[in-house]
Structure formats: structure tokens, C-alpha cells
Design a protein around this motif. Sequence first.
Motif, mmCIF file in Angstrom:
data_model
loop_
_atom_site.group_PDB
_atom_site.id
_atom_site.type_symbol
_atom_site.label_atom_id
_atom_site.label_comp_id
_atom_site.label_asym_id
_atom_site.label_seq_id
_atom_site.Cartn_x
_atom_site.Cartn_y
_atom_site.Cartn_z
ATOM 1 N N VAL A 61 0.811 12.371 -1.665
ATOM 2 C CA VAL A 61 2.247 12.555 -1.433
ATOM 3 C C VAL A 61 2.467 13.546 -0.287
ATOM 4 N N ASN A 62 3.687 13.513 0.243
ATOM 5 C CA ASN A 62 4.131 14.477 1.262
ATOM 6 C C ASN A 62 3.216 14.501 2.485
ATOM 7 N N GLU A 75 9.729 9.861 -4.392
ATOM 8 C CA GLU A 75 9.223 8.495 -4.246
ATOM 9 C C GLU A 75 8.047 8.254 -5.181
ATOM 10 N N TYR A 76 7.178 9.258 -5.303
ATOM 11 C CA TYR A 76 6.057 9.140 -6.243
ATOM 12 C C TYR A 76 6.559 9.012 -7.675
ATOM 13 N N ASP A 79 -4.925 2.955 2.916
ATOM 14 C CA ASP A 79 -3.693 2.737 2.157
ATOM 15 C C ASP A 79 -3.890 1.681 1.071
ATOM 16 N N HIS A 91 -0.359 9.526 7.943
ATOM 17 C CA HIS A 91 -0.148 8.275 7.205
ATOM 18 C C HIS A 91 -0.609 7.089 8.048
ATOM 19 N N GLU A 92 -0.254 7.099 9.320
ATOM 20 C CA GLU A 92 -0.667 6.024 10.224
ATOM 21 C C GLU A 92 -2.184 5.984 10.378
ATOM 22 N N TYR A 107 2.764 8.168 -0.929
ATOM 23 C CA TYR A 107 4.205 8.348 -1.065
ATOM 24 C C TYR A 107 4.681 9.443 -0.114
ATOM 25 N N LYS A 108 5.829 9.216 0.487
ATOM 26 C CA LYS A 108 6.350 10.167 1.466
ATOM 27 C C LYS A 108 6.851 11.449 0.805
ATOM 28 N N THR A 109 7.369 11.335 -0.414
ATOM 29 C CA THR A 109 7.962 12.494 -1.085
ATOM 30 C C THR A 109 7.589 12.515 -2.562
ATOM 31 N N SER A 160 1.473 18.356 1.936
ATOM 32 C CA SER A 160 2.597 19.006 2.622
ATOM 33 C C SER A 160 2.151 20.097 3.591
ATOM 34 N N GLU A 215 3.743 11.624 8.995
ATOM 35 C CA GLU A 215 3.720 10.240 9.476
ATOM 36 C C GLU A 215 2.469 9.951 10.297
#
Length: 241
Positions: free
Chosen positions: A81-82, A108-109, A97, A88-89, A103-105, A51, A85
Motif C-alpha cells: 500500500v501507499n 483502497e486496501y 503486480d 508502482h510502474e 493499493y494506492k491508499t 509511504s 506511482e
Amino acid sequence: MENDALMVENKLGALWIRFPDSITLDNSCDIEWIIKENFKDQMGNVVLDFSRINNLYSSGLGLMIRIRKYVNERGGILCIVNIAERLHEMLNALNLDKVFPIYKTDVEYEISQDDLWKKKYNEHNQFLFVSQLENNMYRINISGEMVASQDLSACIEFTPLESVNIFVLDLSSLELVDSSGVAILKKLLLKIGGNNKLCLAFGANQLIRDALVVLLDASGFLTFYDDEKSALNEIMRLAGK
């Protein structure tokens, strides 16, 4: 526990690690030491909270791969997590990956934990080849077991830009190399070696280092250093000549 914005706590049944805003050569060793201090002989999930991370450089990628190895050897799974984008890409482009559940949040995790153990994310000997162009040099991380039973295609297919003359190989998490791995590694070194090319490696254990020197005659075009800082200092020294 906190250290320059690094936070380690127990959360959602996992060892939760919140990284500072960046991981660099200067702070990666301290971060790794603090994280290892919290490891147990047997572990469940370990979560890297991105984050606060704004940029991810090769020192951070190397740290992530080493932490994953430690966690998986102890029966756990390392998750992310967190994550922004853009980062992540980047991990997707590096095929990371496939080895890090992302996980985005937090939510979600939390709802996906039951699926983690079905996807074999905890195979610590899985071969990884990660290359990143940074400051006009290729930073390459080779880890796991470089053997015939693994998918070595990322190493085979690597094609560097002709304009790049410096290659730094992180071998700190390379565990095993068989004859197939040696042959592919030799082709890689021949591909990135040559006139006016500088190839340095760091972190290899003594067994791996001795094997590469003997089997590849690596001493002719690959210089070994104990750690990342020593290798990069040598590059700076040569650049200053």
C-alpha cells in the motif's frame, strides 16, 4: 516495534509493516529478522507500507519476495500500500503486480480485502523471475517452483544487454527444479555466460545447489555464495584487481 524507522503494528486487521525510506544490503537482513519475529504459524494479511520508500533496489525486491514466501506458507497474503506511482510502474514492468496486490491508499486496501482471497495471491510456490539492471550488473531473482506446470516464459524470454558482464542470481527462494526447469536454466546460463562474463549465485539451499552443479555442470561458469553480501564482496574484490 521500531528499528531505524521500520515500524511493525497491527492495523486494519493485518500485520502492518512500514518500511524505512530505503532498503539496502546493509539493513535488509535486520529488517527481515524483525519482520519474521512478528510472524505466527497461521496468518491473515500482511501489509507492506511504502509511504516512506523513495527508491527500491534489488535488495528490497529480494526481501519482498522472501517475505511473500513466508507469509503465503502460513496461509496469508502479502499486500503493498501507499506506493509512489514511479515505483508502482516499476513493479508492473517486472510483472510483480501479478503476485503482489497493490493499493494506492489505506482506504483502497481496506475496501478491497474481500477480493484478495478470490485471486489466489497466496500460492507460495508460484514461479517468479525478476531481473533488474543495477550498477551495470543484472540482479536476477529466481523463486518458487521452476517446473513444467508453471509459467517459465519470463526466464525463457530474458535477453540481457551485450554490454553487461556481471550477473548475480538470488536463489534463496527457489524451492524446486524439475527437468524442464533445468533445461531452461541451462539455456539461461549459456545465454549470460561466456568470455569475460561473471556469473554468481547466492542463497541456494544445499539440495538446489548440488542438483545444479550435477545437472548443469554449473561449477564451470556459475560460482555459489552463501549470501548476497559475500557475492557482492567478491565482485568488489575482482573489480579492485
